[in-house]
Write an enzyme that holds these catalytic residues in place. Structure first.
Site, PDB file in Angstrom:
ATOM      1  N   LYS A 145       0.832  -1.204   0.000  1.00  0.00           N
ATOM      2  CA  LYS A 145       0.000   0.000   0.000  1.00  0.00           C
ATOM      3  C   LYS A 145       0.870   1.259   0.000  1.00  0.00           C
ATOM      4  O   LYS A 145       0.650   2.177  -0.782  1.00  0.00           O
ATOM      5  CB  LYS A 145      -0.906   0.003   1.240  1.00  0.00           C
ATOM      6  CG  LYS A 145      -1.604   1.331   1.478  1.00  0.00           C
ATOM      7  CD  LYS A 145      -2.484   1.314   2.713  1.00  0.00           C
ATOM      8  CE  LYS A 145      -1.793   1.707   3.988  1.00  0.00           C
ATOM      9  NZ  LYS A 145      -1.550   3.141   4.165  1.00  0.00           N
ATOM     10  N   ASN A 146       1.874   1.286   0.891  1.00  0.00           N
ATOM     11  CA  ASN A 146       2.654   2.514   1.049  1.00  0.00           C
ATOM     12  C   ASN A 146       3.629   2.760  -0.098  1.00  0.00           C
ATOM     13  O   ASN A 146       4.325   3.765  -0.123  1.00  0.00           O
ATOM     14  CB  ASN A 146       3.416   2.496   2.384  1.00  0.00           C
ATOM     15  CG  ASN A 146       2.468   2.736   3.557  1.00  0.00           C
ATOM     16  OD1 ASN A 146       1.298   3.038   3.362  1.00  0.00           O
ATOM     17  ND2 ASN A 146       2.982   2.590   4.767  1.00  0.00           N
TER      18      ASN A 146
ATOM     19  N   CYS B 105      -5.084  13.046  12.926  1.00  0.00           N
ATOM     20  CA  CYS B 105      -5.691  11.748  12.660  1.00  0.00           C
ATOM     21  C   CYS B 105      -5.638  10.959  13.951  1.00  0.00           C
ATOM     22  O   CYS B 105      -5.111  11.435  14.956  1.00  0.00           O
ATOM     23  CB  CYS B 105      -4.970  11.023  11.531  1.00  0.00           C
ATOM     24  SG  CYS B 105      -3.359  10.446  11.988  1.00  0.00           S
TER      25      CYS B 105
ATOM     26  N   ARG C 182       0.379  14.691  13.203  1.00  0.00           N
ATOM     27  CA  ARG C 182       0.878  14.461  11.833  1.00  0.00           C
ATOM     28  C   ARG C 182       0.842  15.698  10.936  1.00  0.00           C
ATOM     29  O   ARG C 182       0.122  15.736   9.937  1.00  0.00           O
ATOM     30  CB  ARG C 182       0.124  13.317  11.179  1.00  0.00           C
ATOM     31  CG  ARG C 182       0.375  12.005  11.861  1.00  0.00           C
ATOM     32  CD  ARG C 182      -0.353  10.879  11.205  1.00  0.00           C
ATOM     33  NE  ARG C 182       0.402  10.232  10.159  1.00  0.00           N
ATOM     34  CZ  ARG C 182      -0.029   9.160   9.520  1.00  0.00           C
ATOM     35  NH1 ARG C 182      -1.180   8.636   9.808  1.00  0.00           N
ATOM     36  NH2 ARG C 182       0.699   8.602   8.581  1.00  0.00           N
TER      37      ARG C 182
ATOM     38  N   ASP D 158       4.407   0.648  12.065  1.00  0.00           N
ATOM     39  CA  ASP D 158       3.237  -0.041  11.507  1.00  0.00           C
ATOM     40  C   ASP D 158       3.138  -1.506  11.939  1.00  0.00           C
ATOM     41  O   ASP D 158       2.160  -2.180  11.612  1.00  0.00           O
ATOM     42  CB  ASP D 158       3.248   0.050   9.970  1.00  0.00           C
ATOM     43  CG  ASP D 158       2.833   1.426   9.481  1.00  0.00           C
ATOM     44  OD1 ASP D 158       2.443   2.264  10.309  1.00  0.00           O
ATOM     45  OD2 ASP D 158       2.901   1.670   8.259  1.00  0.00           O
TER      46      ASP D 158
ATOM     47  N   ARG E 229      -8.625  -0.444   4.558  1.00  0.00           N
ATOM     48  CA  ARG E 229      -7.717   0.560   3.984  1.00  0.00           C
ATOM     49  C   ARG E 229      -6.347  -0.055   3.692  1.00  0.00           C
ATOM     50  O   ARG E 229      -5.612   0.481   2.863  1.00  0.00           O
ATOM     51  CB  ARG E 229      -7.524   1.727   4.965  1.00  0.00           C
ATOM     52  CG  ARG E 229      -8.746   2.616   5.120  1.00  0.00           C
ATOM     53  CD  ARG E 229      -8.396   3.845   5.948  1.00  0.00           C
ATOM     54  NE  ARG E 229      -7.060   4.283   5.600  1.00  0.00           N
ATOM     55  CZ  ARG E 229      -6.115   4.605   6.477  1.00  0.00           C
ATOM     56  NH1 ARG E 229      -6.358   4.578   7.752  1.00  0.00           N
ATOM     57  NH2 ARG E 229      -4.929   4.985   6.067  1.00  0.00           N
TER      58      ARG E 229
HETATM   59  C1  UD1 Z   1       4.163   6.882   6.489  1.00  0.00           C
HETATM   60  C2  UD1 Z   1       3.317   5.674   6.225  1.00  0.00           C
HETATM   61  C3  UD1 Z   1       2.678   5.185   7.535  1.00  0.00           C
HETATM   62  C4  UD1 Z   1       3.765   4.953   8.589  1.00  0.00           C
HETATM   63  C5  UD1 Z   1       4.648   6.190   8.720  1.00  0.00           C
HETATM   64  C6  UD1 Z   1       5.848   5.980   9.630  1.00  0.00           C
HETATM   65  C7  UD1 Z   1       2.533   6.062   3.967  1.00  0.00           C
HETATM   66  C8  UD1 Z   1       1.399   6.355   3.053  1.00  0.00           C
HETATM   67  N1  UD1 Z   1       2.262   6.043   5.273  1.00  0.00           N
HETATM   68  O1  UD1 Z   1       3.308   7.919   6.979  1.00  0.00           O
HETATM   69  O2  UD1 Z   1       2.026   3.951   7.266  1.00  0.00           O
HETATM   70  O3  UD1 Z   1       3.131   4.736   9.834  1.00  0.00           O
HETATM   71  O4  UD1 Z   1       5.175   6.566   7.439  1.00  0.00           O
HETATM   72  O5  UD1 Z   1       6.627   4.930   9.157  1.00  0.00           O
HETATM   73  O6  UD1 Z   1       3.644   5.785   3.530  1.00  0.00           O
HETATM   74  N2  UD1 Z   1       6.040  14.759  10.750  1.00  0.00           N
HETATM   75  C9  UD1 Z   1       6.135  16.108  11.021  1.00  0.00           C
HETATM   76  N3  UD1 Z   1       6.100  16.989   9.965  1.00  0.00           N
HETATM   77  C10 UD1 Z   1       5.994  16.577   8.675  1.00  0.00           C
HETATM   78  C11 UD1 Z   1       5.901  15.203   8.410  1.00  0.00           C
HETATM   79  C12 UD1 Z   1       5.932  14.307   9.475  1.00  0.00           C
HETATM   80  O7  UD1 Z   1       6.236  16.519  12.172  1.00  0.00           O
HETATM   81  O8  UD1 Z   1       5.954  17.429   7.764  1.00  0.00           O
HETATM   82  C13 UD1 Z   1       6.083  13.770  11.867  1.00  0.00           C
HETATM   83  C14 UD1 Z   1       4.800  12.963  12.010  1.00  0.00           C
HETATM   84  O9  UD1 Z   1       3.833  13.643  12.771  1.00  0.00           O
HETATM   85  C15 UD1 Z   1       5.322  11.708  12.685  1.00  0.00           C
HETATM   86  C16 UD1 Z   1       6.727  11.542  12.092  1.00  0.00           C
HETATM   87  O10 UD1 Z   1       7.057  12.805  11.549  1.00  0.00           O
HETATM   88  O11 UD1 Z   1       5.420  11.901  14.070  1.00  0.00           O
HETATM   89  C17 UD1 Z   1       6.852  10.509  11.013  1.00  0.00           C
HETATM   90  O12 UD1 Z   1       5.799  10.677  10.095  1.00  0.00           O
HETATM   91  P1  UD1 Z   1       5.930  10.314   8.554  1.00  0.00           P
HETATM   92  O13 UD1 Z   1       7.122   9.463   8.305  1.00  0.00           O
HETATM   93  O14 UD1 Z   1       5.785  11.568   7.769  1.00  0.00           O
HETATM   94  O15 UD1 Z   1       4.644   9.445   8.333  1.00  0.00           O
HETATM   95  P2  UD1 Z   1       3.822   9.421   7.025  1.00  0.00           P
HETATM   96  O16 UD1 Z   1       4.739   9.644   5.880  1.00  0.00           O
HETATM   97  O17 UD1 Z   1       2.629  10.291   7.164  1.00  0.00           O
END
Ligand code: UD1
Length: 424
Positions: A22-23, A117, A122, A307, A399
């Site tokens: 999925k990711n 969420c 996030r 995850d 999902r």
């Molecule tokens: C992706 C995965 C999700 C997985 C996560 C962590 C997808 C579609 N989803 O989510 O399944 O749980 O990686 O491995 O690939 N953060 C900030 N600012 C930002 C971006 C992130 O503060 O601009 C923080 C987030 O709140 C979180 C951390 O960084 O605490 C990691 O998040 P991130 O790696 O961005 O997760 P996703 O990419 O949303």
């Protein structure tokens, strides 16, 4: 609303095929917007999030044909609407992944802010800071991100404040058509980022270093079309292996990339599981033994993935001994703890650590899924609960897990769905 009803107590036994990731599928589908010709993506999992992404690409103007076995052809040449509405983004945060492609290719995009969420705040501040460094003008108004660039974006050296998976992916996509070289430092090393880079390179992009924390993107003026197969889902694979370990079973999973699962396999071996690994398969055998509890700390790849946290906590609940699971990525990712306690689990939460003392078996009850991976943890717990467990609100599961009840049934579990399946 759909429910899964599980009669627990049976060891899993058998063989299944793992679906596409999925990711990986979501960013790759978003990245097709960058192409100048049709692109065919295969091994796309049949999931609700994928349907949402297809709906989003369609609303942006891409022509989409779904072939047999979820191979999807996307022709982005008719894109005319650079807009991702709140209604779609709120159901799937990964919608933010269209921001980079639209901005760099068409010079403008309006994308809803994802908002909070279930598992934490996030934010997307790192995505936006990086795009500003590439020359975009970005403002936020009425819950929407307005991004614009006068002419082509330009390459830049970007140091990301923390490791973000979709942030890295969005910036790779924005940089692919920028003028000059972009260097992303402190980039996410997740295999799904590498899969996206491989896909883009197959269309003519020039990306090196994916899979390390420094990714270099030399901008090109356009990308062609092509075909690409999405990598296997390491989280789905890990979920079934964990289910086999906690039910004292023996399974073989096929169509996997074992080399992307080192941390998961390491901790599964710690439980006492015998694990054999081939080029694209993994076999796990508990020889009928109860797993030992393990200590796990989530961290960005290549460490143990957040995850997989809920599934490992469910396993510790029936393991021999005391286990500690520490979550460092998301601040609110323990909502499954209360539900596991309803099944008789002995868990204490101390800050961001869940400490559990295993019991030989849980007791069936009604529980509620709160997010995607938490729901998987509850299904796994149901497999080791005496009597019947009903997992409610399983739209979360749809999902991220393709045919979950079919796959568990194939492994000998007693599991059935009530209600109408909404996936795909
Ligand atoms: C992706 C995965 C999700 C997985 C996560 C962590 C997808 C579609 N989803 O989510 O399944 O749980 O990686 O491995 O690939 N953060 C900030 N600012 C930002 C971006 C992130 O503060 O601009 C923080 C987030 O709140 C979180 C951390 O960084 O605490 C990691 O998040 P991130 O790696 O961005 O997760 P996703 O990419 O949303």
């Amino acid at each position: 609303m759909d429910k899964l009803i599980i009669s627990g107590g049976l060891p899993l036994n058998g063989e299944i095929r793992i679906s596409g990731a999925k990711n990986s599928a979501l960013p790759i589908l978003a990245a097709t917007l960058l192409a100048d010709a049709p692109v065919v993506i295969s091994n796309v999992p049949h999931l609700h999030d994928v349907t949402t992404m297809i709906e989003l690409l369609g609303s942006i103007g891409a022509d989409i044909i779904i072939h047999e076995l979820m191979s999807i052809e996307i022709d982005p040449r008719a894109v005319h609407n650079f807009f991702a509405p709140y209604e779609l983004v709120k159901t799937m945060r990964a919608s933010i992944l269209v921001l980079g492609p639209l901005l760099t290719k068409y010079g403008k995009a309006k994308v809803s802010l994802p908002g909070g969420c279930n598992i934490g705040a996030r934010p997307v501040d790192i995505h936006l800071a990086g795009m500003r460094q590439l020359g975009a003008e970005i403002s936020i108004d009425g819950g929407y991100i307005y991004a614009e660039s006068k002419g082509r974006l330009h390459g830049a050296e970007i140091v990301m404040d923390l490791v973000t998976v979709t942030g890295t992916e969005n910036l790779i996509m924005a940089a692919v058509l920028a003028d000059g070289r972009t260097v992303l430092k402190n980039a996410a090393r997740e295999p799904e980022v590498t899969d996206l880079a491989n896909f883009l390179n197959s269309l003519g992009a020039k990306i090196t270093g994916a899979g390390t924390d420094t990714i270099v993107i030399d901008g090109v003026s356009s990308l062609g079309g092509g075909q690409y197969k999405v990598m296997p889902d390491r989280i789905e694979a890990g979920t079934y292996l964990t289910a086999a370990a906690m039910t004292r079973g023996r399974i073989k999973i096929k169509d996997v990339m074992p080399q992307t699962m080192d941390a998961i396999l390491y901790h599964l071996r710690e439980t006492g599981a015998m694990i054999k690994v081939g080029e694209n398969w993994i076999e796990l055998d508990m020889h009928g033994q109860r797993p030992h509890a393990v200590n796990v700390r989530t961290f960005p790849y290549p460490a143990f993935p957040t995850d997989m946290q809920a599934q490992f906590l469910a396993m510790n609940c029936v393991a021999d001994g005391v286990g500690m699971i520490t979550e460092t990525i998301f601040e609110n990712r323990f909502m499954h703890v209360q539900e596991l306690q309803r099944l008789g689990a002995n868990i204490k939460l101390q800050g961001n650590t869940a400490i559990s003392e295993g019991v030989p078996m849980l007791t069936g009850a009604q529980v509620m899924a709160t997010d995607l991976r938490a729901s998987a943890g509850l299904v796994l717990a149901g497999l080791v609960s005496a009597g019947e467990t009903t997992v409610d609100r399983i739209y979360h599961i749809d999902r991220g897990y393709e045919c979950i009840e079919e796959k568990f049934s194939q492994l000998g579990a007693k599991i059935r769905r009530e209600g109408r399946k909404i996936a795909g």
